[in-house]
Design a protein around this motif. Structure first.
Motif, PDB file in Angstrom:
ATOM      1  N   ASP A 217      24.921  23.963  39.143  1.00 46.11           N
ATOM      2  CA  ASP A 217      24.946  23.038  38.511  1.00 46.11           C
ATOM      3  C   ASP A 217      23.818  22.245  37.416  1.00 46.11           C
ATOM      4  N   LEU A 218      23.616  23.415  36.975  1.00 46.57           N
ATOM      5  CA  LEU A 218      22.395  23.333  35.603  1.00 46.57           C
ATOM      6  C   LEU A 218      23.603  23.523  34.634  1.00 46.57           C
ATOM      7  N   PRO A 219      23.428  22.836  33.741  1.00 42.14           N
ATOM      8  CA  PRO A 219      23.912  22.353  32.604  1.00 42.14           C
ATOM      9  C   PRO A 219      24.765  23.533  31.737  1.00 42.14           C
ATOM     10  N   ARG A 220      25.458  23.697  31.423  1.00 42.68           N
ATOM     11  CA  ARG A 220      26.248  24.593  30.705  1.00 42.68           C
ATOM     12  C   ARG A 220      25.831  25.855  30.320  1.00 42.68           C
ATOM     13  N   TYR A 226      20.887  32.152  30.260  1.00 41.26           N
ATOM     14  CA  TYR A 226      19.972  32.431  30.941  1.00 41.26           C
ATOM     15  C   TYR A 226      20.804  32.654  32.600  1.00 41.26           C
ATOM     16  N   PRO A 227      21.695  33.713  32.676  1.00 40.93           N
ATOM     17  CA  PRO A 227      22.854  34.214  33.617  1.00 40.93           C
ATOM     18  C   PRO A 227      21.261  34.747  34.368  1.00 40.93           C
ATOM     19  N   LEU A 228      22.303  34.557  35.956  1.00 42.52           N
ATOM     20  CA  LEU A 228      21.550  34.974  37.621  1.00 42.52           C
ATOM     21  C   LEU A 228      21.854  36.282  37.622  1.00 42.52           C
ATOM     22  N   VAL A 229      20.857  37.413  37.780  1.00 44.69           N
ATOM     23  CA  VAL A 229      21.007  38.466  37.777  1.00 44.69           C
ATOM     24  C   VAL A 229      19.809  38.600  39.597  1.00 44.69           C
ATOM     25  N   LEU A 230      21.638  39.141  39.769  1.00 46.71           N
ATOM     26  CA  LEU A 230      21.019  38.972  41.908  1.00 46.71           C
ATOM     27  C   LEU A 230      20.662  40.630  42.256  1.00 46.71           C
ATOM     28  N   ALA A 231      19.434  40.909  42.703  1.00 51.67           N
ATOM     29  CA  ALA A 231      19.750  42.803  42.829  1.00 51.67           C
ATOM     30  C   ALA A 231      19.386  42.049  44.597  1.00 51.67           C
ATOM     31  N   GLY A 232      19.540  43.832  44.997  1.00 50.36           N
ATOM     32  CA  GLY A 232      19.286  43.249  46.499  1.00 50.36           C
ATOM     33  C   GLY A 232      20.196  44.259  47.050  1.00 50.36           C
ATOM     34  N   SER A 233      20.125  44.554  49.219  1.00 50.83           N
ATOM     35  CA  SER A 233      20.884  45.064  49.659  1.00 50.83           C
ATOM     36  C   SER A 233      21.988  44.748  50.055  1.00 50.83           C
ATOM     37  N   ALA A 234      23.051  45.075  50.116  1.00 51.23           N
ATOM     38  CA  ALA A 234      24.328  43.454  51.370  1.00 51.23           C
ATOM     39  C   ALA A 234      24.067  42.793  52.257  1.00 51.23           C
ATOM     40  N   GLY A 235      22.675  43.606  52.935  1.00 50.87           N
ATOM     41  CA  GLY A 235      22.729  42.939  53.827  1.00 50.87           C
ATOM     42  C   GLY A 235      23.795  42.469  55.350  1.00 50.87           C
ATOM     43  N   TRP A 236      24.154  41.667  55.825  1.00 52.80           N
ATOM     44  CA  TRP A 236      24.694  40.693  56.787  1.00 52.80           C
ATOM     45  C   TRP A 236      25.503  39.702  57.280  1.00 52.80           C
ATOM     46  N   GLU A 246      31.872  36.689  43.512  1.00 52.62           N
ATOM     47  CA  GLU A 246      32.133  37.543  42.846  1.00 52.62           C
ATOM     48  C   GLU A 246      32.716  36.164  41.892  1.00 52.62           C
ATOM     49  N   ARG A 247      32.760  34.991  42.798  1.00 56.61           N
ATOM     50  CA  ARG A 247      33.441  33.690  41.689  1.00 56.61           C
ATOM     51  C   ARG A 247      32.258  32.843  40.236  1.00 56.61           C
ATOM     52  N   GLY A 248      30.731  33.739  40.724  1.00 52.38           N
ATOM     53  CA  GLY A 248      30.255  33.473  39.917  1.00 52.38           C
ATOM     54  C   GLY A 248      29.851  34.290  38.273  1.00 52.38           C
ATOM     55  N   GLU A 249      30.259  35.953  39.102  1.00 58.45           N
ATOM     56  CA  GLU A 249      30.647  37.169  38.029  1.00 58.45           C
ATOM     57  C   GLU A 249      32.368  36.628  37.378  1.00 58.45           C
ATOM     58  N   LYS A 250      33.218  36.173  38.138  1.00 59.13           N
ATOM     59  CA  LYS A 250      34.150  35.796  36.636  1.00 59.13           C
ATOM     60  C   LYS A 250      33.899  35.170  36.333  1.00 59.13           C
ATOM     61  N   GLU A 251      33.071  33.793  36.533  1.00 65.24           N
ATOM     62  CA  GLU A 251      33.066  32.440  35.240  1.00 65.24           C
ATOM     63  C   GLU A 251      32.065  33.364  34.470  1.00 65.24           C
ATOM     64  N   GLY A 252      31.000  34.496  34.631  1.00 63.64           N
ATOM     65  CA  GLY A 252      30.291  34.520  33.582  1.00 63.64           C
ATOM     66  C   GLY A 252      28.721  34.159  34.011  1.00 63.64           C
ATOM     67  N   TRP A 253      27.978  33.708  34.507  1.00 60.80           N
ATOM     68  CA  TRP A 253      26.867  33.393  34.913  1.00 60.80           C
ATOM     69  C   TRP A 253      26.486  33.955  35.527  1.00 60.80           C
ATOM     70  N   LEU A 254      26.701  34.898  36.623  1.00 61.19           N
ATOM     71  CA  LEU A 254      26.539  35.825  37.638  1.00 61.19           C
ATOM     72  C   LEU A 254      26.311  37.453  37.973  1.00 61.19           C
ATOM     73  N   ARG A 255      25.575  37.982  37.736  1.00 65.87           N
ATOM     74  CA  ARG A 255      25.427  39.505  37.640  1.00 65.87           C
ATOM     75  C   ARG A 255      25.246  40.087  39.361  1.00 65.87           C
TER      76      ARG A 255
END
Length: 370
Positions: A217-220, A226-236, A246-255
């Motif tokens: 919801d941030l301005p485009r 400043y894309p968002l980078v998420l790091a960490g194990s898979a969890g549960w 997956e959607r965020g990565e496809k849209e290009g604002w998330l890694r």
């Protein structure tokens, strides 16, 4: 003093509790000259050098060795005899059956407060074994006053029997300039100061789903810069979250980087524009401290221990309030005056909270029972 430190949490790759156990073991391994006896205990047997446990091959060999152990009753009797006269510390919630009394570190009560956010096997383990540990524990250590107060309220423990000792940040987590980290970041397609960062296991109480929704919801233009980078194990318990990622990565604002190597993690922190950690519940929140030690402006939750750890240096928000979270993220990314002040305060807070301080303060608790 004769000390035994349990090192069951030393399983590569290290989790937060594994890091805690490793830092204590490392400091006390170097303090052997101050002790009458120092031993390390792992899964029912003795370990000479805790560093050996950080090798995957060593764990495979230990597992094979367990298959050749003598009957349990004899082993328990023999261990009790060997432990006689020693002070035992478990850094990971539970005392082994062979230990009659000892000190236990309880990092949080999330299994009791939020059981729906944990795997069934973990809940079953606490239900079957934690009461026995509390019955035998001479003293408890917590990572924060928040958790200490929860134990007092939840289990009715006397305040005098619980000591809160803050965790620390490794020296590797420090402020770095662009040339120092540019090459490492470029191997991941990242640019110094060009991304927001969240380091977290993917589990429900971390509120990563809320973070992604707010970031979307941030301005485009902000998301693009400043894309968002998420790091960490898979969890549960995170199937829906994986779809969001997956959607965020496809849209290009998330890694999503997954689990990040320990050597690269401090560089990843130091290169971030901002650090975002909207977890609803933490016993301490080590990533917040590591981010502040790296000189990175930080946003975190206004609940549990996180305000205590932030020490007035981070922006505190209600993680379940979408608009407040979204607005807070934009401030941490874009308000330069606030960012400068927050980074300076964070460095001051983090300079006090070191692993050396944690180990020495813990050792002072030992002295009270030796």
């Amino acid at each position: 003093m004769k000390l035994i430190l349990a090192v069951d949490a030393l399983v590569p790759p290290l989790t937060g509790i594994g890091r805690y156990a490793w830092e204590l073991a490392s400091h006390y391994h170097g303090m052997r000259h101050e002790l009458d006896s120092m031993r390390f205990f792992f899964a029912g047997h003795w370990i000479g050098n805790p560093a050996d446990l950080l090798q995957v091959a060593a764990h495979t060999q230990k597992h094979k060795r367990r298959l050749l152990r003598p009957p349990k009753s004899w082993r328990q009797w023999h261990l009790r005899r060997e432990m006689r006269g020693h002070l035992f510390h478990s850094p990971n919630y539970f005392l082994p059956e062979s230990v009659d009394s000892g000190i236990v570190t309880v990092h949080d009560l999330s299994v009791f407060k939020y059981p729906e956010m944990h795997p069934a096997a973990r809940i079953k383990h606490f239900e079957s074994s934690f009461a026995s540990t509390l019955a035998r524990a001479a003293h408890l250590i917590t990572d924060s006053d928040a958790t200490r107060n929860e134990i007092i309220d939840y289990f009715g423990w006397s305040p005098e029997r619980i000591t809160a000792i803050a965790l620390g940040a490794r020296a590797e987590f420090r402020r770095r300039d662009a040339p120092e980290v540019a090459s490492a970041l470029s191997s991941y397609g990242l640019v110094y100061g060009g991304y927001a960062l969240c380091v977290s296991t993917l589990e429900p109480r971390k509120r990563i789903d809320h973070l992604l929704a707010a970031y979307l919801d941030l301005p485009r233009l902000v998301r693009a810069r400043y894309p968002l980078v998420l790091a960490g194990s898979a969890g549960w318990l995170n199937d829906a979250l994986r779809e969001q990622i997956e959607r965020g990565e496809k849209e290009g604002w998330l890694r999503y980087l997954g689990f990040v190597d320990e050597a690269f993690l401090p560089l990843l922190y130091a290169g971030a524009r901002a650090f975002l950690y909207p977890s609803v519940y933490e016993g301490f929140g080590l990533p917040v401290l590591e981010a502040m030690a790296s000189g990175v402006p930080t946003l975190t939750s206004n609940s549990s221990s996180l305000p205590e750890v932030a020490g007035g240096a981070a922006l505190l928000v209600e993680p379940d309030n979408h608009e407040v979270l979204r607005s807070g993220i934009e401030q941490v990314l874009c308000d330069d005056a606030w960012r400068d002040t927050a980074a300076a305060r964070g460095l001051r807070v983090a300079s006090v909270l070191t692993w050396e301080r944690c180990a020495k303060t813990t050792f002072e608790v030992y002295r009270r029972f030796s």
